[in-house]
Design a protein around this motif. Sequence first.
Motif, PDB file in Angstrom:
ATOM      1  N   ALA A  54       0.833  -1.205   0.000  1.00  0.00           N
ATOM      2  CA  ALA A  54       0.000   0.000   0.000  1.00  0.00           C
ATOM      3  C   ALA A  54       0.864   1.250   0.000  1.00  0.00           C
ATOM      4  O   ALA A  54       0.595   2.214  -0.727  1.00  0.00           O
ATOM      5  CB  ALA A  54      -0.929  -0.009   1.211  1.00  0.00           C
ATOM      6  N   ALA A  55       1.937   1.227   0.820  1.00  0.00           N
ATOM      7  CA  ALA A  55       2.822   2.399   0.873  1.00  0.00           C
ATOM      8  C   ALA A  55       3.448   2.645  -0.489  1.00  0.00           C
ATOM      9  O   ALA A  55       3.523   3.788  -0.965  1.00  0.00           O
ATOM     10  CB  ALA A  55       3.908   2.178   1.924  1.00  0.00           C
ATOM     11  N   PHE A  56       3.876   1.558  -1.122  1.00  0.00           N
ATOM     12  CA  PHE A  56       4.500   1.676  -2.443  1.00  0.00           C
ATOM     13  C   PHE A  56       3.503   2.230  -3.463  1.00  0.00           C
ATOM     14  O   PHE A  56       3.829   3.133  -4.236  1.00  0.00           O
ATOM     15  CB  PHE A  56       5.004   0.296  -2.864  1.00  0.00           C
ATOM     16  CG  PHE A  56       5.964   0.322  -4.016  1.00  0.00           C
ATOM     17  CD1 PHE A  56       6.863   1.351  -4.166  1.00  0.00           C
ATOM     18  CD2 PHE A  56       5.976  -0.701  -4.940  1.00  0.00           C
ATOM     19  CE1 PHE A  56       7.750   1.373  -5.215  1.00  0.00           C
ATOM     20  CE2 PHE A  56       6.860  -0.684  -5.999  1.00  0.00           C
ATOM     21  CZ  PHE A  56       7.739   0.357  -6.138  1.00  0.00           C
ATOM     22  N   ALA A  57       2.283   1.698  -3.408  1.00  0.00           N
ATOM     23  CA  ALA A  57       1.261   2.149  -4.355  1.00  0.00           C
ATOM     24  C   ALA A  57       0.969   3.630  -4.152  1.00  0.00           C
ATOM     25  O   ALA A  57       0.798   4.382  -5.116  1.00  0.00           O
ATOM     26  CB  ALA A  57      -0.009   1.329  -4.188  1.00  0.00           C
ATOM     27  N   LEU A  58       0.950   4.052  -2.879  1.00  0.00           N
ATOM     28  CA  LEU A  58       0.693   5.469  -2.599  1.00  0.00           C
ATOM     29  C   LEU A  58       1.785   6.341  -3.199  1.00  0.00           C
ATOM     30  O   LEU A  58       1.516   7.375  -3.823  1.00  0.00           O
ATOM     31  CB  LEU A  58       0.610   5.673  -1.085  1.00  0.00           C
ATOM     32  CG  LEU A  58       0.294   7.102  -0.663  1.00  0.00           C
ATOM     33  CD1 LEU A  58      -1.137   7.430  -1.001  1.00  0.00           C
ATOM     34  CD2 LEU A  58       0.544   7.295   0.810  1.00  0.00           C
ATOM     35  N   LYS A  59       3.045   5.894  -3.036  1.00  0.00           N
ATOM     36  CA  LYS A  59       4.157   6.688  -3.588  1.00  0.00           C
ATOM     37  C   LYS A  59       4.055   6.761  -5.107  1.00  0.00           C
ATOM     38  O   LYS A  59       4.258   7.831  -5.708  1.00  0.00           O
ATOM     39  CB  LYS A  59       5.484   6.055  -3.185  1.00  0.00           C
ATOM     40  CG  LYS A  59       5.820   6.267  -1.728  1.00  0.00           C
ATOM     41  CD  LYS A  59       7.001   5.431  -1.322  1.00  0.00           C
ATOM     42  CE  LYS A  59       7.132   5.406   0.175  1.00  0.00           C
ATOM     43  NZ  LYS A  59       8.152   4.456   0.609  1.00  0.00           N
ATOM     44  N   ILE A  60       3.742   5.608  -5.721  1.00  0.00           N
ATOM     45  CA  ILE A  60       3.618   5.603  -7.188  1.00  0.00           C
ATOM     46  C   ILE A  60       2.515   6.552  -7.621  1.00  0.00           C
ATOM     47  O   ILE A  60       2.673   7.338  -8.557  1.00  0.00           O
ATOM     48  CB  ILE A  60       3.323   4.170  -7.680  1.00  0.00           C
ATOM     49  CG1 ILE A  60       4.520   3.286  -7.438  1.00  0.00           C
ATOM     50  CG2 ILE A  60       2.978   4.171  -9.152  1.00  0.00           C
ATOM     51  CD1 ILE A  60       4.262   1.840  -7.760  1.00  0.00           C
ATOM     52  N   PHE A  61       1.401   6.509  -6.877  1.00  0.00           N
ATOM     53  CA  PHE A  61       0.275   7.380  -7.234  1.00  0.00           C
ATOM     54  C   PHE A  61       0.684   8.839  -7.148  1.00  0.00           C
ATOM     55  O   PHE A  61       0.367   9.647  -8.026  1.00  0.00           O
ATOM     56  CB  PHE A  61      -0.913   7.094  -6.315  1.00  0.00           C
ATOM     57  CG  PHE A  61      -2.034   8.065  -6.501  1.00  0.00           C
ATOM     58  CD1 PHE A  61      -2.878   7.949  -7.593  1.00  0.00           C
ATOM     59  CD2 PHE A  61      -2.224   9.100  -5.610  1.00  0.00           C
ATOM     60  CE1 PHE A  61      -3.896   8.853  -7.786  1.00  0.00           C
ATOM     61  CE2 PHE A  61      -3.236  10.010  -5.793  1.00  0.00           C
ATOM     62  CZ  PHE A  61      -4.075   9.884  -6.888  1.00  0.00           C
ATOM     63  N   LEU A  62       1.424   9.181  -6.085  1.00  0.00           N
ATOM     64  CA  LEU A  62       1.828  10.578  -5.937  1.00  0.00           C
ATOM     65  C   LEU A  62       2.724  11.005  -7.084  1.00  0.00           C
ATOM     66  O   LEU A  62       2.594  12.117  -7.603  1.00  0.00           O
ATOM     67  CB  LEU A  62       2.548  10.769  -4.596  1.00  0.00           C
ATOM     68  CG  LEU A  62       1.617  10.775  -3.391  1.00  0.00           C
ATOM     69  CD1 LEU A  62       2.404  10.927  -2.115  1.00  0.00           C
ATOM     70  CD2 LEU A  62       0.608  11.911  -3.516  1.00  0.00           C
ATOM     71  N   PHE A  63       3.626  10.109  -7.490  1.00  0.00           N
ATOM     72  CA  PHE A  63       4.508  10.461  -8.602  1.00  0.00           C
ATOM     73  C   PHE A  63       3.709  10.675  -9.884  1.00  0.00           C
ATOM     74  O   PHE A  63       3.940  11.636 -10.621  1.00  0.00           O
ATOM     75  CB  PHE A  63       5.556   9.374  -8.825  1.00  0.00           C
ATOM     76  CG  PHE A  63       6.811   9.652  -8.068  1.00  0.00           C
ATOM     77  CD1 PHE A  63       7.583  10.741  -8.395  1.00  0.00           C
ATOM     78  CD2 PHE A  63       7.209   8.842  -7.032  1.00  0.00           C
ATOM     79  CE1 PHE A  63       8.732  11.019  -7.707  1.00  0.00           C
ATOM     80  CE2 PHE A  63       8.355   9.107  -6.326  1.00  0.00           C
ATOM     81  CZ  PHE A  63       9.119  10.197  -6.661  1.00  0.00           C
TER      82      PHE A  63
END
Lengths: 171, 342, 180
Positions: B284-293
């Motif tokens: 989830a943390a990784f997905a959030l970072k990808i989304f922000l990028f």
Amino acid sequence: MSLQMISVILGSLTIASALMVILSKHPIRSVIYLVITFFFISAMYILMNAQFLAIVNMIVYAGAIMVLFLFVLMLLNLNKEMEPETTRMSLFSAIIAGGTLFLVMITALRDTFQYGKGYSAVKVPEAGLVENLGNLLFSKYLVPFEISSILFIAAMVGAVLLAKREKQVID
Amino acid sequence: MDTAMLIEKSALVLLLFLISLGVAAYQTYFERKLAAWIQDRVGPDRAGPFGILQPIADGTKMFLKEDFIPAKADKWLFIIGPGISMFTALITSAVVPWGTNINLFGRDISLQVADFNIGILFVFGVVSIGVYGIMIGGWASNNKYSLYGAIRASSQMISYELAMGISAITIVMLSGSLSLNDIVKSQHGMNWNIFYQPVAFFIFFITSLAELNRAPFDLPECESELIGGYHTEYSSMKLGLYLFSEYTSMFVSSAIMAILFFGGYNFPGMDAFSGNTLAILSIAAFALKIFLFIFVIMWIRWTIPRFRFDQLMHLGWKVLIPVAIVNMLITGLVVAWNQGWM
Amino acid sequence: MESLTNRKKVVSDKPMTLWEKIYIPAIVAGMVTTFKHMLRRRKTIKYPEETRVFAPVYRGQHVLKRDEQGRENCTACGLCAVACPAEAITMTSAERQKGEEHLYREEKYASSYEINMLRCIFCGLCEEACPKEAVFLTDRIVTTEFERDEFIYGKDKLVEAIDDRIDITKRQFTGKRTEK
């Protein structure tokens, strides 16, 4: 499928695509076949557990140099009508150049047959990894490495000088 | 390699493939929505609630369009071009560690398809191959605009790859490994590389935009001068593949940026969890970072106008590369000092 | 010249300072602007579900009015056709026969009355010219058609139905002719 089989198939594919480089009529296709050849060579490197070399081969040759080749060829717009005539002189010099290259390669091949038996990839599985390569480059081959980098810098400076425009004076 | 591993890797590959396609499809929706919001509009809202089915409608439309190949085009290369683009866009996700190990059916499953010991170089290799899709497609179209697009793409990509590589080397220096898995593990918790290498991140981000052909570096396909750039002659699903590959590589390069500079799946306070909870939270943390990028990349697209070509070259060669080299030298000195080599 | 709006900016081409040459502050400022726009309320009216409120002076499709007893007001005097700057109105007049008193208010009436909606510029001069309060522009929208000749509206489309009167009170109040 054994490793031997794979390497034989890869090798024949490499030679086939390399032949296509010189046999195909259109220069753009030649370049694309050359790129494919580089891919097969990269696969050979991976087969020998030299992943770093494989990827660097892909980045530098297939990814940068061949892109520049293609770049130049696309701009040239080569067709059949513009093909330069082969004179007797150019044919002669081409034969000499090709023959010399062939001789060099044969001696290189002989060397591998003579001394290359001890360096089987299977025996030293980490031979091609980054650490070993780095250690070798900065110990045994330090002088050639640094000399080649000086060569590159010289080439770069030369290119910059050539590309640099003369100062225009506007009245 | 046993059978169970083969099965789990194949399942992971299939899952990643589907996720990449799904994310790419919904990126188009998100992009249109974001563009609308920035321009004080509503955006697509007719297909389904809030227009949520818009990507499906677009995809169907792409499939049903006439598949046209120009008469003087090089037929095979014309067909291969979009395929290469899509292939290179998808294959990068193989080396991305998507989360910590997950435990399923009594097996410890790694969420990384291939733990290459030179993962970061693999990414660069694939990125440098990716330009072939555009070049071949643009040249094979036999159209001057397509050719211009192809030539712009190649020169732009080669110029920006250098700065990208040099800025990524600093990360390799810090973590001491070329494997993406090791790079992520070295940023445990909140120990992210962005705090040590802000300059490298900045350069990497800009060059990523250029490699993605995203605005403000979308010269290969700029509509106002080159009609559609390299995909002027493309129609139907071939065009769809080009557009899809752009969004897929946007997704994957967001993941790469998150891995290299923002700790990948690491998040602060991750030591409090373990096992599958940690795995799910890390994903989830990784997905959030990808989304922000992805969000920032799109946000930039709708804010900044396109560069002129000489400005692009000036930025790449005379600004980014020198700054990246100086940054690399300083990092090297600091690393050498810390290791006690000086 | 003195500035009228106070919004004019003096342009200069002096060289940029280093701070400006980095461009990053300018880029960040731009991104802040676009982010602010992202949070703004949308002013879009989603048409089929919501419709815009028309101004009372809105000039849309014409109507030919009837009086309280359901008789057509129009006497085919032709003043509207004369007033029309786009020459969109044509009509033919006819004499009212015996037994038609419940249909037409006066002795003369328009046997055909056509407005070409492609020519019409919706200026409202026909309405102003009309001495009999017969033609009015309403807040209805002229619909789209596939054929050009469908845009020539005859009496079938223009005259209001007896049981379905068109409300024009808004225009009567805003217009000049409030006296009867």
